[in-house]
Write a protein that holds these residues in place. Structure first.
Motif, PDB file in Angstrom:
ATOM      1  N   GLU A  76     -14.119 -27.801   4.981  1.00  0.00           N
ATOM      2  CA  GLU A  76     -15.157 -27.757   6.013  1.00  0.00           C
ATOM      3  C   GLU A  76     -14.524 -27.374   7.343  1.00  0.00           C
ATOM      4  O   GLU A  76     -13.386 -27.754   7.632  1.00  0.00           O
ATOM      5  N   LEU A  77     -15.288 -26.666   8.135  1.00  0.00           N
ATOM      6  CA  LEU A  77     -14.868 -26.301   9.483  1.00  0.00           C
ATOM      7  C   LEU A  77     -15.910 -26.848  10.434  1.00  0.00           C
ATOM      8  O   LEU A  77     -17.086 -26.489  10.339  1.00  0.00           O
ATOM      9  N   ASP A  78     -15.504 -27.761  11.311  1.00  0.00           N
ATOM     10  CA  ASP A  78     -16.410 -28.427  12.248  1.00  0.00           C
ATOM     11  C   ASP A  78     -17.639 -29.009  11.543  1.00  0.00           C
ATOM     12  O   ASP A  78     -18.771 -28.871  11.993  1.00  0.00           O
ATOM     13  N   GLY A  79     -17.408 -29.649  10.395  1.00  0.00           N
ATOM     14  CA  GLY A  79     -18.466 -30.353   9.678  1.00  0.00           C
ATOM     15  C   GLY A  79     -19.373 -29.488   8.834  1.00  0.00           C
ATOM     16  O   GLY A  79     -20.331 -29.979   8.245  1.00  0.00           O
ATOM     17  N   GLU A  80     -19.073 -28.208   8.721  1.00  0.00           N
ATOM     18  CA  GLU A  80     -19.913 -27.279   7.950  1.00  0.00           C
ATOM     19  C   GLU A  80     -19.069 -26.666   6.827  1.00  0.00           C
ATOM     20  O   GLU A  80     -17.931 -26.252   7.048  1.00  0.00           O
ATOM     21  N   ASP A  81     -19.634 -26.609   5.607  1.00  0.00           N
ATOM     22  CA  ASP A  81     -18.903 -26.047   4.462  1.00  0.00           C
ATOM     23  C   ASP A  81     -18.444 -24.626   4.750  1.00  0.00           C
ATOM     24  O   ASP A  81     -19.208 -23.794   5.229  1.00  0.00           O
ATOM     25  N   THR A 138     -12.011 -28.410  13.854  1.00  0.00           N
ATOM     26  CA  THR A 138     -11.585 -29.501  12.984  1.00  0.00           C
ATOM     27  C   THR A 138     -11.747 -29.035  11.548  1.00  0.00           C
ATOM     28  O   THR A 138     -12.837 -28.636  11.138  1.00  0.00           O
ATOM     29  N   ILE A 139     -10.644 -29.068  10.797  1.00  0.00           N
ATOM     30  CA  ILE A 139     -10.681 -28.728   9.373  1.00  0.00           C
ATOM     31  C   ILE A 139     -10.683 -30.032   8.596  1.00  0.00           C
ATOM     32  O   ILE A 139      -9.839 -30.908   8.810  1.00  0.00           O
ATOM     33  N   THR A 140     -11.654 -30.155   7.700  1.00  0.00           N
ATOM     34  CA  THR A 140     -11.759 -31.334   6.839  1.00  0.00           C
ATOM     35  C   THR A 140     -11.660 -30.880   5.395  1.00  0.00           C
ATOM     36  O   THR A 140     -12.336 -29.935   4.992  1.00  0.00           O
ATOM     37  N   MET A 166     -12.718 -38.475  -1.171  1.00  0.00           N
ATOM     38  CA  MET A 166     -11.678 -38.633  -0.152  1.00  0.00           C
ATOM     39  C   MET A 166     -11.828 -37.483   0.839  1.00  0.00           C
ATOM     40  O   MET A 166     -12.277 -36.404   0.476  1.00  0.00           O
ATOM     41  N   SER A 167     -11.443 -37.732   2.081  1.00  0.00           N
ATOM     42  CA  SER A 167     -11.447 -36.650   3.067  1.00  0.00           C
ATOM     43  C   SER A 167     -10.309 -36.863   4.055  1.00  0.00           C
ATOM     44  O   SER A 167      -9.889 -37.994   4.300  1.00  0.00           O
ATOM     45  N   GLN A 168      -9.826 -35.772   4.568  1.00  0.00           N
ATOM     46  CA  GLN A 168      -8.760 -35.790   5.562  1.00  0.00           C
ATOM     47  C   GLN A 168      -9.056 -34.677   6.560  1.00  0.00           C
ATOM     48  O   GLN A 168      -9.337 -33.549   6.165  1.00  0.00           O
ATOM     49  N   SER A 169      -8.999 -34.988   7.851  1.00  0.00           N
ATOM     50  CA  SER A 169      -9.309 -34.004   8.896  1.00  0.00           C
ATOM     51  C   SER A 169      -8.133 -33.835   9.845  1.00  0.00           C
ATOM     52  O   SER A 169      -7.377 -34.779  10.084  1.00  0.00           O
ATOM     53  N   ARG A 170      -8.041 -32.641  10.391  1.00  0.00           N
ATOM     54  CA  ARG A 170      -7.037 -32.340  11.425  1.00  0.00           C
ATOM     55  C   ARG A 170      -7.600 -31.276  12.359  1.00  0.00           C
ATOM     56  O   ARG A 170      -8.405 -30.442  11.969  1.00  0.00           O
TER      57      ARG A 170
END
Length: 173
Positions: free
Chosen positions: A69-74, A94-96, A112-116
């Motif tokens: 995801e990029l900024d909360g969008e697939d 933000t990449i999730t 699971m999710s991880q963001s940076r």
């Protein structure tokens, strides 16, 4: 009796067709409607490769397609052992990474999710690796991290380019 002699030939031909198709199969898919994709290449853009290395062993649910995801969008559904190229509008994002995994040594499956945070600048090329962290009974998760060009070349040496990366493989950079 003559028809039984054709069976080995038929099996051989069918096997060849099925095996040749395996190399053509691509799992990764890019959502080209994402708001941060730069469709007009006359405008500023950053080239971003998303890389998902193979693992040393089977990882169960974590082997399934990884959601980027990029900024909360697939943005991308990324297959194991593949990499894709995306043209993005330059900016801070933000990449999730989201995946399903088995936890607690039971058949319990969780997400699971991880963001940076990343900063993409125009006319630059970036390599984002989705590194798997195996938390054993806590499950597997993926961590987005940047790679240098030499590291990206080495990492993708035996991976399959998908989408635009087929026309612009990392090995040719």
């Amino acid at each position: 009796m003559k028809q039984f002699k054709l069976i080995p030939l038929f099996v051989l031909l069918l096997s060849a067709i099925l095996l040749s198709g395996c190399g053509l199969l691509r799992v990764s898919k890019v959502d080209s409607t994402h708001g941060l994709m730069q469709a007009d290449l006359n405008r500023p853009y950053a080239k971003v490769y998303f890389i998902r290395p193979k693992t040393e062993h089977v990882a169960g649910y974590a082997d399934n397609v990884l959601d980027v995801e990029l900024d909360g969008e697939d943005l991308v559904k990324l297959g194991k052992g593949e990499y894709v190229l995306i043209y993005l509008k330059p900016r801070d994002v933000t990449i999730t990474l989201r995946n399903h995994t088995q936890v607690r040594g039971r058949w319990e499956v969780t997400e699971m999710s991880q963001s940076r945070q990343f900063s993409f600048k125009a006319d630059e090329t970036y390599f984002i690796q989705t590194r798997m962290f195996d938390g054993e009974f806590r499950g597997a998760r993926f961590i987005p991290e940047t790679l240098s060009l030499p590291a990206a070349r080495e990492t993708t040496r035996y991976l399959v380019p998908a989408g635009l990366a087929r026309q612009h493989p990392i090995s040719k950079l």
